[in-house]
Design an enzyme around this catalytic site. Structure first.
Site, PDB file in Angstrom:
ATOM      1  N   HIS A  90       8.984   5.544  -0.489  1.00 53.35           N
ATOM      2  CA  HIS A  90       8.887   5.029  -1.854  1.00 53.35           C
ATOM      3  C   HIS A  90       8.969   6.160  -2.872  1.00 53.35           C
ATOM      4  O   HIS A  90       8.761   7.331  -2.538  1.00 53.35           O
ATOM      5  CB  HIS A  90       7.571   4.279  -2.056  1.00 53.35           C
ATOM      6  CG  HIS A  90       7.576   2.901  -1.477  1.00 53.35           C
ATOM      7  ND1 HIS A  90       7.363   2.658  -0.138  1.00 53.35           N
ATOM      8  CD2 HIS A  90       7.786   1.686  -2.051  1.00 53.35           C
ATOM      9  CE1 HIS A  90       7.437   1.357   0.086  1.00 53.35           C
ATOM     10  NE2 HIS A  90       7.700   0.741  -1.046  1.00 53.35           N
TER      11      HIS A  90
ATOM     12  N   LYS B 126       4.174   5.861  -6.840  1.00 50.83           N
ATOM     13  CA  LYS B 126       3.455   4.763  -6.181  1.00 50.83           C
ATOM     14  C   LYS B 126       1.994   5.149  -5.949  1.00 50.83           C
ATOM     15  O   LYS B 126       1.707   6.243  -5.469  1.00 50.83           O
ATOM     16  CB  LYS B 126       4.139   4.414  -4.851  1.00 50.83           C
ATOM     17  CG  LYS B 126       3.502   3.239  -4.128  1.00 50.83           C
ATOM     18  CD  LYS B 126       4.389   2.687  -3.036  1.00 50.83           C
ATOM     19  CE  LYS B 126       3.696   1.596  -2.240  1.00 50.83           C
ATOM     20  NZ  LYS B 126       3.198   0.488  -3.087  1.00 50.83           N
TER      21      LYS B 126
HETATM   22  N1  LIG Z   1       5.457  -7.363  -3.918  1.00 52.27           N
HETATM   23  C1  LIG Z   1       6.535  -6.675  -4.293  1.00 52.27           C
HETATM   24  O1  LIG Z   1       7.685  -7.054  -4.053  1.00 52.27           O
HETATM   25  C2  LIG Z   1       6.321  -5.399  -5.066  1.00 52.27           C
HETATM   26  C3  LIG Z   1       7.403  -4.665  -5.555  1.00 52.27           C
HETATM   27  C4  LIG Z   1       7.152  -3.535  -6.302  1.00 52.27           C
HETATM   28  C5  LIG Z   1       5.845  -3.140  -6.558  1.00 52.27           C
HETATM   29  N2  LIG Z   1       4.829  -3.864  -6.043  1.00 52.27           N
HETATM   30  C6  LIG Z   1       3.426  -3.549  -6.336  1.00 52.27           C
HETATM   31  O2  LIG Z   1       3.157  -3.939  -7.675  1.00 52.27           O
HETATM   32  C7  LIG Z   1       2.119  -3.109  -8.223  1.00 52.27           C
HETATM   33  C8  LIG Z   1       2.612  -2.488  -9.522  1.00 52.27           C
HETATM   34  O3  LIG Z   1       3.690  -1.619  -9.251  1.00 52.27           O
HETATM   35  P1  LIG Z   1       4.451  -0.865 -10.445  1.00 52.27           P
HETATM   36  O4  LIG Z   1       5.392   0.098  -9.809  1.00 52.27           O
HETATM   37  O5  LIG Z   1       4.986  -1.877 -11.406  1.00 52.27           O
HETATM   38  O6  LIG Z   1       3.237  -0.075 -11.109  1.00 52.27           O
HETATM   39  P2  LIG Z   1       3.140   0.504 -12.595  1.00 52.27           P
HETATM   40  O7  LIG Z   1       2.042   1.508 -12.569  1.00 52.27           O
HETATM   41  O8  LIG Z   1       4.473   0.899 -13.099  1.00 52.27           O
HETATM   42  O9  LIG Z   1       2.675  -0.776 -13.460  1.00 52.27           O
HETATM   43  C9  LIG Z   1       1.415  -1.352 -13.401  1.00 52.27           C
HETATM   44  C10 LIG Z   1       1.066  -1.825 -14.800  1.00 52.27           C
HETATM   45  O10 LIG Z   1      -0.128  -2.594 -14.720  1.00 52.27           O
HETATM   46  C11 LIG Z   1      -0.926  -2.236 -15.830  1.00 52.27           C
HETATM   47  N3  LIG Z   1      -2.313  -2.581 -15.533  1.00 52.27           N
HETATM   48  C12 LIG Z   1      -3.209  -1.918 -14.773  1.00 52.27           C
HETATM   49  N4  LIG Z   1      -4.373  -2.589 -14.760  1.00 52.27           N
HETATM   50  C13 LIG Z   1      -4.193  -3.706 -15.521  1.00 52.27           C
HETATM   51  C14 LIG Z   1      -5.028  -4.797 -15.886  1.00 52.27           C
HETATM   52  N5  LIG Z   1      -6.310  -4.871 -15.476  1.00 52.27           N
HETATM   53  N6  LIG Z   1      -4.513  -5.780 -16.660  1.00 52.27           N
HETATM   54  C15 LIG Z   1      -3.231  -5.712 -17.099  1.00 52.27           C
HETATM   55  N7  LIG Z   1      -2.389  -4.697 -16.800  1.00 52.27           N
HETATM   56  C16 LIG Z   1      -2.872  -3.712 -16.013  1.00 52.27           C
HETATM   57  C17 LIG Z   1      -0.672  -0.744 -16.040  1.00 52.27           C
HETATM   58  O11 LIG Z   1      -1.042  -0.318 -17.328  1.00 52.27           O
HETATM   59  C18 LIG Z   1       0.820  -0.668 -15.778  1.00 52.27           C
HETATM   60  O12 LIG Z   1       1.556  -0.874 -16.970  1.00 52.27           O
HETATM   61  C19 LIG Z   1       1.773  -2.100  -7.115  1.00 52.27           C
HETATM   62  O13 LIG Z   1       0.681  -2.574  -6.369  1.00 52.27           O
HETATM   63  C20 LIG Z   1       3.029  -2.095  -6.255  1.00 52.27           C
HETATM   64  O14 LIG Z   1       2.784  -1.702  -4.930  1.00 52.27           O
HETATM   65  C21 LIG Z   1       5.029  -4.963  -5.298  1.00 52.27           C
HETATM   66  O1  LIG Z   2       7.154   0.297  -5.680  1.00 58.96           O
HETATM   67  C1  LIG Z   2       6.173  -0.158  -5.091  1.00 58.96           C
HETATM   68  O2  LIG Z   2       5.000   0.228  -5.320  1.00 58.96           O
HETATM   69  C2  LIG Z   2       6.364  -1.201  -4.060  1.00 58.96           C
HETATM   70  N1  LIG Z   2       5.310  -1.741  -3.544  1.00 58.96           N
HETATM   71  C3  LIG Z   2       5.304  -2.776  -2.566  1.00 58.96           C
HETATM   72  C4  LIG Z   2       4.621  -2.301  -1.307  1.00 58.96           C
HETATM   73  O3  LIG Z   2       3.669  -1.513  -1.391  1.00 58.96           O
HETATM   74  O4  LIG Z   2       4.990  -2.741  -0.224  1.00 58.96           O
HETATM   75  C5  LIG Z   2       6.669  -3.379  -2.310  1.00 58.96           C
HETATM   76  C6  LIG Z   2       7.776  -2.421  -2.415  1.00 58.96           C
HETATM   77  C7  LIG Z   2       7.724  -1.633  -3.723  1.00 58.96           C
END
Ligand SMILES: NC(=O)c1ccc[n+]([C@@H]2O[C@H](COP(=O)([O-])OP(=O)(O)OC[C@H]3O[C@@H](n4cnc5c(N)ncnc54)[C@H](O)[C@@H]3O)[C@@H](O)[C@H]2O)c1
Ligand SMILES: O=C(O)C1=N[C@H](C(=O)O)CCC1
Length: 256
Positions: free
Chosen positions: A142, A146
Site C-alpha cells: 500500500h 496508510k
Molecule cells: N474498504 C475499502 O475498499 C477501502 C479502500 C480504501 C481505504 N479503506 C480504508 O478507509 C479508511 C480511510 O482511508 P483513507 O485513505 O481515505 O484515509 P485518509 O486519512 O485519507 O482519510 C480519512 C479522513 O477521515 C477523517 N476523519 C477522521 N476521523 C473522523 C471522524 N471522527 N469523523 C469524520 N471524519 C473523520 C480524516 O480527517 C480524513 O479526512 C482506512 O481505514 C482505509 O484502510 C478502505
Molecule cells: O488505502 C487503504 O488504506 C486501503 N485500505 C483497505 C485495507 O486496509 O484493506 C483496502 C485497500 C486500500
C-alpha cells in the site's frame, strides 16, 4: 429512503459521507454526486457537526479505525443505514455492532474490507484454492500514508484461508525457520503469515501465494486508482437499504 414521489418519479437515495476530505471520502463524494439515483446531503470530516448526517438514508464511512465505532454508534442511534470501508474490525467490534443493531432491526450496515471487484474475486479464488495447497502467505502493498498494518483486506483474506483449511481438516503450513529477525516472517494471522509493504506511488495491492508439491499459485490484485472502489461503494449504498442487520464483505452483496 428511495421510493416514489407524488408525481410517480423515483426519489434518490440520500447519502452522507463521513471522512469526506480524506483520500477515499473525497472520491465517494464525487461518485455519489455522479450517481443518478443518489443525492449527497452531507459531507462531514473531523471537527464538523455530525448532525448534518441525520437527513441521510445511508452514511458512508471512510475515516479511521479509531473513529469508526463512535461514528457507527451515532448512525445506528440516528436510524441511518451505513456502508463502511474503514478498517479495524475485530470480532469484538463486530459483536458490539451486532448488539446495537439488535435494538434497531430495520437498519442495515455493510462493512467491506475492500470494495474493489477484483479484490473480492481474489478473496473468493483464494478461498477455493486454500484446501489444495500445504502453505499460504499473503503480501499486501500500500501507499505510505496508510495508518494500519496489515491491511484489512489481507487480514480478512488470511482468516478466510485459515477457515477454508480448517474446514478441510488441514493444519497451518510449516516451514523450517527457527531463527529470524523480528518481523522477518510477517504477522501471524490465524496461522497465515501476512507481510506489509508501504511505498509512495502504490495505491492498494495484494498477493496471495500458495505453495504445494513442486508448484506455487499466485493470485494478485492491483487497485491502481481509488475509483476502483467506487462501483462497489455505490452498489453497497443501494444494497444496504434492503439488507437489515450486519453484512460483512461485498462478496455477500455480489452473491459470489
Ligand atoms: N474498504 C475499502 O475498499 C477501502 C479502500 C480504501 C481505504 N479503506 C480504508 O478507509 C479508511 C480511510 O482511508 P483513507 O485513505 O481515505 O484515509 P485518509 O486519512 O485519507 O482519510 C480519512 C479522513 O477521515 C477523517 N476523519 C477522521 N476521523 C473522523 C471522524 N471522527 N469523523 C469524520 N471524519 C473523520 C480524516 O480527517 C480524513 O479526512 C482506512 O481505514 C482505509 O484502510 C478502505
Ligand atoms: O488505502 C487503504 O488504506 C486501503 N485500505 C483497505 C485495507 O486496509 O484493506 C483496502 C485497500 C486500500
Amino acid at each position: 429512503m428511495t421510493g416514489m414521489s407524488d408525481n410517480g418519479e423515483e426519489t434518490p437515495i440520500k447519502v452522507g459521507v463521513l471522512g469526506s476530505r480524506g483520500r477515499m471520502g473525497a472520491e465517494v463524494v464525487r461518485a455519489v454526486e455522479g450517481a443518478a439515483d443518489m443525492t449527497l446531503v452531507a459531507a462531514v470530516d473531523s471537527g464538523d457537526d455530525r448532525a448534518a448526517l441525520t437527513s441521510a438514508d445511508v452514511v458512508v464511512d471512510f475515516t479511521h479505525p479509531d473513529a469508526v465505532m463512535d461514528n457507527l454508534r451515532f448512525a445506528v442511534e440516528s436510524g441511518l443505514h451505513a456502508v463502511v470501508g474503514t478498517t479495524g474490525f475485530t470480532e469484538e467490534r463486530v459483536g458490539t455492532l451486532t448488539g446495537w443493531l439488535a435494538e434497531k432491526p430495520e437498519l442495515g450496515v455493510l462493512i467491506a474490507p475492500n470494495f474493489a471487484l477484483g479484490a473480492v474475486l481474489a478473496l473468493r479464488f483464494a478461498q477455493q484454492a486454500a484446501r489444495f495447497y500445504d502453505s499460504a502467505e499473503v503480501v499486501e502493498l500500500h501507499h505510505n500514508r496508510k495508518a494500519d498494518a496489515p491491511s484489512g483486506t489481507a487480514e480478512h483474506t488470511a482468516r478466510v484461508i485459515a477457515r477454508a483449511r480448517a474446514e478441510a481438516g488441514m493444519e497451518p503450513g510449516e516451514d523450517a525457520t527457527t531463527s529470524e529477525r523480528d518481523g522477518a516472517r510477517g504477522a501471524d494471522v490465524a496461522g497465515v503469515r501476512v507481510h506489509s509493504v508501504r511505498l509512495p506511488g502504490l495505491v492498494a495491492h495484494e498477493e496471495i501465494l500458495f505453495g504445494g508439491q513442486g508448484e506455487t499459485l499466485t493470485i494478485r490484485h492491483d487497485s491502481l486508482d481509488r475509483t476502483s472502489f467506487m462501483p462497489g461503494v455505490l452498489l453497497g449504498v443501494r444494497a444496504v437499504l434492503t439488507r437489515p442487520g450486519l453484512t460483512f464483505g461485498l462478496d455477500r452483496v455480489l452473491d459470489l
